[in-house]
Design an enzyme around this catalytic site. Structure first.
Site, PDB file in Angstrom:
ATOM      1  N   ASP A   1     -32.607 -10.778  67.870  1.00 21.51           N
ATOM      2  CA  ASP A   1     -32.729 -10.422  66.460  1.00 21.51           C
ATOM      3  C   ASP A   1     -34.056  -9.434  66.561  1.00 21.51           C
ATOM      4  O   ASP A   1     -34.952  -9.425  67.599  1.00 21.51           O
ATOM      5  CB  ASP A   1     -33.148 -11.330  65.549  1.00 21.51           C
ATOM      6  N   SER A   2     -34.386  -8.544  65.459  1.00 20.02           N
ATOM      7  CA  SER A   2     -35.506  -7.910  65.489  1.00 20.02           C
ATOM      8  C   SER A   2     -36.858  -8.722  65.453  1.00 20.02           C
ATOM      9  O   SER A   2     -37.797  -8.242  65.649  1.00 20.02           O
ATOM     10  CB  SER A   2     -35.405  -6.789  64.332  1.00 20.02           C
TER      11      SER A   2
ATOM     12  N   CYS B   1     -29.071  -9.859  64.231  1.00 19.68           N
ATOM     13  CA  CYS B   1     -29.613  -8.858  63.334  1.00 19.68           C
ATOM     14  C   CYS B   1     -28.574  -7.735  62.813  1.00 19.68           C
ATOM     15  O   CYS B   1     -27.811  -7.361  63.466  1.00 19.68           O
ATOM     16  CB  CYS B   1     -30.745  -8.009  64.196  1.00 19.68           C
TER      17      CYS B   1
ATOM     18  N   GLU C   1     -40.433 -13.916  54.595  1.00 18.30           N
ATOM     19  CA  GLU C   1     -41.377 -14.036  55.662  1.00 18.30           C
ATOM     20  C   GLU C   1     -42.675 -14.979  55.014  1.00 18.30           C
ATOM     21  O   GLU C   1     -43.242 -15.840  55.658  1.00 18.30           O
ATOM     22  CB  GLU C   1     -41.704 -13.142  56.455  1.00 18.30           C
TER      23      GLU C   1
ATOM     24  N   CYS D   1     -28.160  -9.585  55.613  1.00 18.22           N
ATOM     25  CA  CYS D   1     -29.618  -9.422  56.426  1.00 18.22           C
ATOM     26  C   CYS D   1     -29.973 -10.981  56.841  1.00 18.22           C
ATOM     27  O   CYS D   1     -29.855 -11.641  55.763  1.00 18.22           O
ATOM     28  CB  CYS D   1     -30.674  -8.814  55.395  1.00 18.22           C
TER      29      CYS D   1
ATOM     30  N   HIS E   1     -32.476 -12.595  56.651  1.00 21.82           N
ATOM     31  CA  HIS E   1     -33.511 -13.120  55.602  1.00 21.82           C
ATOM     32  C   HIS E   1     -33.220 -13.653  54.550  1.00 21.82           C
ATOM     33  O   HIS E   1     -33.553 -14.398  53.812  1.00 21.82           O
ATOM     34  CB  HIS E   1     -34.788 -11.963  55.503  1.00 21.82           C
TER      35      HIS E   1
HETATM   36  N1  DGL Z   1     -32.920  -8.870  61.140  1.00 22.33           N
HETATM   37  C1  DGL Z   1     -33.054  -7.669  60.311  1.00 22.33           C
HETATM   38  C2  DGL Z   1     -31.611  -7.429  59.426  1.00 22.33           C
HETATM   39  O1  DGL Z   1     -31.017  -8.601  59.675  1.00 22.33           O
HETATM   40  C3  DGL Z   1     -33.905  -7.859  59.164  1.00 22.33           C
HETATM   41  C4  DGL Z   1     -35.399  -7.447  59.471  1.00 22.33           C
HETATM   42  C5  DGL Z   1     -35.567  -5.982  59.955  1.00 22.33           C
HETATM   43  O2  DGL Z   1     -35.539  -4.971  59.328  1.00 22.33           O
HETATM   44  O3  DGL Z   1     -35.816  -6.110  61.282  1.00 22.33           O
HETATM   45  O4  DGL Z   1     -31.039  -6.467  59.228  1.00 22.33           O
END
Ligand code: DGL
Length: 269
Positions: free
Chosen positions: A11-12, A74, A153, A185, A187
């Site tokens: 993931d990012s 992600c 977060e 997403c 989050h």
């Molecule tokens: N993990 C990213 C997503 O699911 C969200 C956080 C980011 O912008 O890196 O798109």
């Protein structure tokens, strides 16, 4: 190919832990190796070219651990870089878009589906395209909600400010008479209560991470790669920066303590 090999997840940053949580629920005995690119998060506002470049570098980290399958947790990466990761990995690669789209098409009675995500995910139209391929009579309505990432977060999951921001972002979707909303997403599952409230809890929320975990389970079973061990799985976490913060904040995303988090060098913003 051994079933004991880990599932690789990247993931990012930290958000992908919601996907790991869903995987552990479906597949409690799978070993997992996770990489979060915390040095370069967020990916959401970045261009598709840069996200594709980063995704390949993240994949290299996982390949060093010899995974049997890779999950792109992600949404932003799944939306714009699934093909490049698939080409590089030489093991099956699963993104979150198709499982999320399938779950949404199945859930929507009125065939009116909202999709929320980062700017990159919404701009890519990846969910819309996937949904339309499954059922072209479904109408989709996209909305980027970038502020949801830092709010989740921060742990502001039932904060007044989050409610106000959610109202602002989601009001246009309430006018479209959607009956299903894709949480596109990593989050957003943490904000389910706030989001549901805007729609008077009268809507199906699709957690793309949960849908992906179900799909991974099916794939492993079909290919005979499901780990049949009944031992406690080995979970390994790697990040490109600030492991202590990942460990602290990550507990809320994963729903359990993470244990040791290790830093991988060579990643800079
Ligand atoms: N993990 C990213 C997503 O699911 C969200 C956080 C980011 O912008 O890196 O798109």
């Amino acid at each position: 190919m051994s079933a004991a090999k880990p599932i690789g997840v990247f993931d990012s940053g930290i958000g992908g832990l919601t996907v790991v949580r869903a995987l552990l629920k479906e597949l409690p005995h799978e070993n997992i190796v996770y990489f979060g690119d915390t040095a370069r998060v967020p990916y959401g506002p970045k261009s598709p070219q840069v996200v594709r470049e980063y995704a390949l570098q993240d994949t290299e980290v996982l390949l060093q651990h010899n995974p049997k399958l890779i999950v792109i947790a992600c949404n932003t990466v799944s939306a714009v870089a699934l093909d490049v990761v698939q080409k590089r990995a030489k093991v099956p690669v699963v993104g979150v878009i198709l499982p999320g789209a399938e779950a949404a098409v199945k859930a929507s009675r009125k065939k009116r589906v909202g999709v929320i995500g980062t700017l990159g995910t919404v701009r890519s139209n990846a969910y819309t395209n996937a949904i339309r391929q499954l059922d072209e009579s479904v109408q989709t309505f996209g909305q980027a909600c970038p502020l949801f990432v830092p709010l989740a977060e921060e742990g502001w999951t039932d904060h007044k400010a989050t409610e106000l921001i959610a109202k602002e972002y989601l009001f246009p979707l309430t006018l479209e008479k959607i009956d299903t909303l894709v949480l596109g997403c990593t989050h957003y599952p943490l904000l389910k209560a706030v989001i549901g409230k805007i729609f008077h809890d009268n809507i199906v929320l699709i957690d793309s991470g949960e849908a992906t975990a179900v799909s991974v389970k099916r794939m492993l079973e079909e290919s005979g790669l499901r780990n049949t061990s009944t031992m406690k799985p080995r979970l390994q976490f790697f990040v490109s920066d600030v492991p202590h913060k990942f460990s602290e904040v990550g507990e809320r995303f994963l729903g359990q303590k993470l244990g040791k988090v290790q830093r991988v060098g060579g990643f800079s913003a």
